[in-house]
Write a protein that holds these residues in place. Structure first.
Motif, short mmCIF file in Angstrom:
data_model
loop_
_atom_site.label_atom_id
_atom_site.label_comp_id
_atom_site.label_asym_id
_atom_site.label_seq_id
_atom_site.Cartn_x
_atom_site.Cartn_y
_atom_site.Cartn_z
N ARG A 102 0.81 -1.22 0.00
CA ARG A 102 0.00 0.00 0.00
C ARG A 102 0.84 1.27 0.00
N GLU A 103 1.94 1.27 0.76
CA GLU A 103 2.72 2.49 0.91
C GLU A 103 3.51 2.87 -0.34
N ASN A 104 3.47 2.02 -1.37
CA ASN A 104 4.07 2.43 -2.64
C ASN A 104 3.44 3.71 -3.18
N TYR A 105 2.12 3.86 -2.97
CA TYR A 105 1.42 5.03 -3.51
C TYR A 105 0.49 5.70 -2.51
N GLU A 106 0.59 5.36 -1.22
CA GLU A 106 -0.23 6.01 -0.21
C GLU A 106 0.63 6.36 1.00
N ILE A 107 0.67 7.64 1.36
CA ILE A 107 1.45 8.06 2.52
C ILE A 107 0.61 8.05 3.79
N ILE A 108 -0.71 7.87 3.63
CA ILE A 108 -1.64 7.82 4.77
C ILE A 108 -2.45 6.54 4.65
N ASN A 109 -2.61 5.85 5.76
CA ASN A 109 -3.51 4.69 5.78
C ASN A 109 -4.94 5.20 5.80
N PRO A 110 -5.77 4.83 4.84
CA PRO A 110 -7.15 5.36 4.82
C PRO A 110 -7.92 5.10 6.10
N GLU A 111 -7.60 4.00 6.79
CA GLU A 111 -8.28 3.70 8.06
C GLU A 111 -7.99 4.76 9.11
N ASP A 112 -6.84 5.44 9.00
CA ASP A 112 -6.47 6.46 9.97
C ASP A 112 -7.39 7.68 9.91
N VAL A 113 -8.08 7.87 8.79
CA VAL A 113 -8.99 9.02 8.67
C VAL A 113 -10.45 8.57 8.60
N GLY A 114 -10.70 7.29 8.89
CA GLY A 114 -12.07 6.81 8.95
C GLY A 114 -12.61 6.24 7.66
N ILE A 115 -11.74 5.95 6.69
CA ILE A 115 -12.15 5.32 5.43
C ILE A 115 -11.74 3.86 5.49
N ASP A 116 -12.65 2.96 5.15
CA ASP A 116 -12.41 1.53 5.34
C ASP A 116 -11.17 1.03 4.61
N GLN A 117 -11.04 1.40 3.34
CA GLN A 117 -9.91 0.89 2.56
C GLN A 117 -9.74 1.72 1.30
N SER A 118 -8.62 1.53 0.63
CA SER A 118 -8.38 2.18 -0.65
C SER A 118 -9.35 1.60 -1.69
N GLU A 119 -9.53 2.35 -2.76
CA GLU A 119 -10.36 1.88 -3.87
C GLU A 119 -9.49 1.62 -5.09
N ILE A 120 -9.68 0.47 -5.69
CA ILE A 120 -9.04 0.17 -6.96
C ILE A 120 -10.13 0.31 -8.02
N ILE A 121 -10.08 1.41 -8.78
CA ILE A 121 -11.12 1.73 -9.75
C ILE A 121 -10.78 1.07 -11.08
N LEU A 122 -11.68 0.26 -11.58
CA LEU A 122 -11.42 -0.44 -12.83
C LEU A 122 -11.78 0.43 -14.03
N THR A 123 -10.79 0.71 -14.86
CA THR A 123 -10.97 1.46 -16.10
C THR A 123 -10.13 0.78 -17.18
N ALA A 124 -10.15 1.35 -18.37
CA ALA A 124 -9.34 0.78 -19.46
C ALA A 124 -7.84 0.93 -19.18
N ARG A 125 -7.48 1.72 -18.17
CA ARG A 125 -6.06 1.86 -17.81
C ARG A 125 -5.63 0.84 -16.76
N SER A 126 -6.58 0.06 -16.27
CA SER A 126 -6.27 -0.93 -15.24
C SER A 126 -5.55 -2.13 -15.84
N GLY A 127 -4.71 -2.74 -15.03
CA GLY A 127 -3.97 -3.92 -15.48
C GLY A 127 -4.60 -5.21 -14.95
N ARG A 128 -3.94 -6.31 -15.25
CA ARG A 128 -4.43 -7.62 -14.84
C ARG A 128 -4.48 -7.76 -13.32
N HIS A 129 -3.53 -7.13 -12.63
CA HIS A 129 -3.49 -7.26 -11.17
C HIS A 129 -4.75 -6.68 -10.54
N ALA A 130 -5.20 -5.54 -11.06
CA ALA A 130 -6.41 -4.92 -10.52
C ALA A 130 -7.64 -5.78 -10.83
#
Length: 503
Positions: A311-339
């Motif tokens: 997670r810390e590759n692209y997030e400097i704050i844990n979303p749970e620390d501000v009351g958000i359950d988790q990060s969102e992986i938004i699927l678009t035509a730019r998304s890869g196989r991992h997503a």
């Protein structure tokens, strides 16, 4: 004034400066709801209103003073006795009252707002503090437009009001004019040139006209300020105020560098942001730092891959620390196989059973068409009646159903199963029951269906139906989803979708 030098006081002015946004006015009961939430958040001071401005604002300060008991309750005034009398009356029930009085400090305000002189303004400032001190011990003085004020004159004013009894001196960049370096230097100048500055807390109050409110506030803190005035979501006059959530999370993220602590329960930031946005009818911009809906959302394939790996590759704050359950992986035509793999696993698919390359190509085609792919889109992709996304998956070659008043429904089905096409016929108490029995006769096992739901996607007689069902196999539960303009075919697709997860 004695205080912990490592504690940064959070002065929230959502209910005063924040409410000055056109169309965002609050009723007294609404102010109490937000005030109680601010108390739970852990703010040190709540600026409850400007009592002289209206009977409603006066009453709001009175009622908040009765209910909110932990933070200091502050009321704003101008530098005149009528305002101060009104504020003192409004604060009579407050456990910890503060009067916030002040006057312009820039030559611009002195000449064009007050039509006065530096000397006369200096005298009015000191007199206002002395008068407020008769009612409360805690008096904060604001030097309006300090961002454009001459530093030497500003220092004279601050020294005079501290001598008159001010416990906090507020140095507002009222028009959001300063650059961070300029504003920090102004605070440092006061620290070094006001002889009695150690008897008061320096407060920063920055506006966002150039988008620098948070940066200026942090610069002020680094140069000696120990109170920051801010609002939830950064709402406020014109382009807004310093955002509470931004400055708090900046202090927390850079604690090792800055060394300041607050009493804020950061897990309450997002819920309170949502409450304030709703009650004050001020939508939060999608890319707003900390609490915007995109703050923890990733749509680039490179970023998604990095976040899913660590997670810390692209997030400097844990979303749970501000009351958000988790990060969102938004699927678009730019998304890869991992997503794609991440979302399929989240929906209950076993990746080892899926032909991921084929599924990914079909996903890209759909993403180009729809721009953003939701769960229902993925489920439809996986439950497509014409394609299989599974390695060696069971697929339907043909399905025929016969129904009538005089006989039980009958289903004739052909399946591609284990590399060969097989056919079966079965009857049931309905066309779906007959179809499921025909499938089971080919695969040679019976599986219990615990849930069966039919949904209309858009409405209308030619609509696509979505069927979801929960199938039990060897005491394990598997969800299946199917789509078709024909409900029986959608049901067969849903059953096979579940089946392909375990056969």
């Amino acid at each position: 004034m004695l205080h912990n030098p490592n504690h940064l006081y959070i002065f929230d002015t959502t209910l005063r400066d924040g409410e000055q946004v056109p169309g965002s006015q609050l009723t007294t009961p609404e102010k109490i709801i937000i005030g109680e939430a601010l108390q739970a958040l852990g703010v040190d001071i709540i600026e409850a209103g400007f009592p002289i401005s209206s009977p409603g604002d006066f009453q709001s300060v009175v009622e908040l003073s009765k209910v909110v008991r932990e933070p200091i309750i502050c009321a704003l005034t101008r530098a005149n006795k009528g305002d101060i009398d009104c504020a003192a009356e409004a604060l009579k029930y407050a456990k910890r009252p503060r009067i916030h009085t002040g006057i312009g400090s820039s030559d611009m305000h002195i000449k064009y707002k007050f039509n006065s002189t530096r000397e006369a303004i200096l005298e009015r400032a000191a007199e206002a503090v002395k008068y407020a001190k008769q009612f409360v011990e805690d008096v904060e003085f604001y030097a309006e437009d300090a961002g454009r004020a001459d530093n030497v004159y500003l220092a004279q004013m601050i020294e005079a009001v501290i001598a008159a009894g001010a416990t906090v001196v507020n140095i507002p960049d009222t028009n959001g004019y300063c650059l961070p370096e300029q504003y920090g230097a102004k605070i440092r100048f006061l620290k070094e040139n006001v002889k009695n500055i150690d008897q008061a807390i320096i407060s920063v109050h920055c506006h966002n006209d150039l988008g620098l409110a948070t940066a200026n506030s942090l610069s002020g803190i680094q140069n000696g300020a120990r109170q920051v005035e801010c609002t939830i979501n950064g709402i406020g006059e014109r382009a807004g105020n310093t955002s509470l959530e931004e400055v708090v999370m900046a202090l927390k993220t850079h604690y090792q560098t800055l060394g300041f602590q607050t009493n804020i329960n950061t897990k309450q930031l997002y819920p309170l942001s949502t409450m304030v946005s709703r009650m004050m009818r001020m939508p939060v911009q999608a890319n707003k730092a900390i609490v915007g809906r995109n703050a923890f959302a990733h749509s680039s394939g490179i970023h998604q891959d990095g976040v899913l790996k660590h997670r810390e590759n692209y997030e400097i704050i844990n979303p749970e620390d501000v009351g958000i359950d988790q990060s969102e992986i938004i699927l678009t035509a730019r998304s890869g196989r991992h997503a794609l793999k991440h979302h399929l696993e989240r929906l209950g698919y076993t990746i080892d059973r899926i032909d991921l390359d084929q599924t990914y190509q079909r996903f890209l085609a759909l993403a180009d068409e729809k721009k953003e792919i939701k769960d229902d889109d993925l489920l439809r992709l996986m439950g497509d009646e014409a394609e299989t996304n599974f390695k060696n998956g069971v697929t339907i070659s043909s399905l025929q159903v016969i129904t009538g008043d005089q006989s039980d429904p009958q289903a004739i089905i052909k399946l591609n199963y284990k590399g060969t096409e097989r056919e079966a016929t079965a009857s049931g108490n309905g066309p779906v029951s007959a179809t499921i029995k025909a499938i089971e006769s080919i695969i040679g096992s019976h599986n219990e269906i615990k849930e069966f739901n039919i949904h209309s996607i858009h409405g209308g007689s030619d609509d696509v139906s979505k069927v979801d069902m929960r199938v039990i196999h060897d005491n394990q539960s598997y969800m299946g989803y199917g789509f078709s303009t024909d409900i029986v075919r959608a049901s067969a697709n849903a059953y096979l979708d579940a089946l392909n997860k375990f056969v």
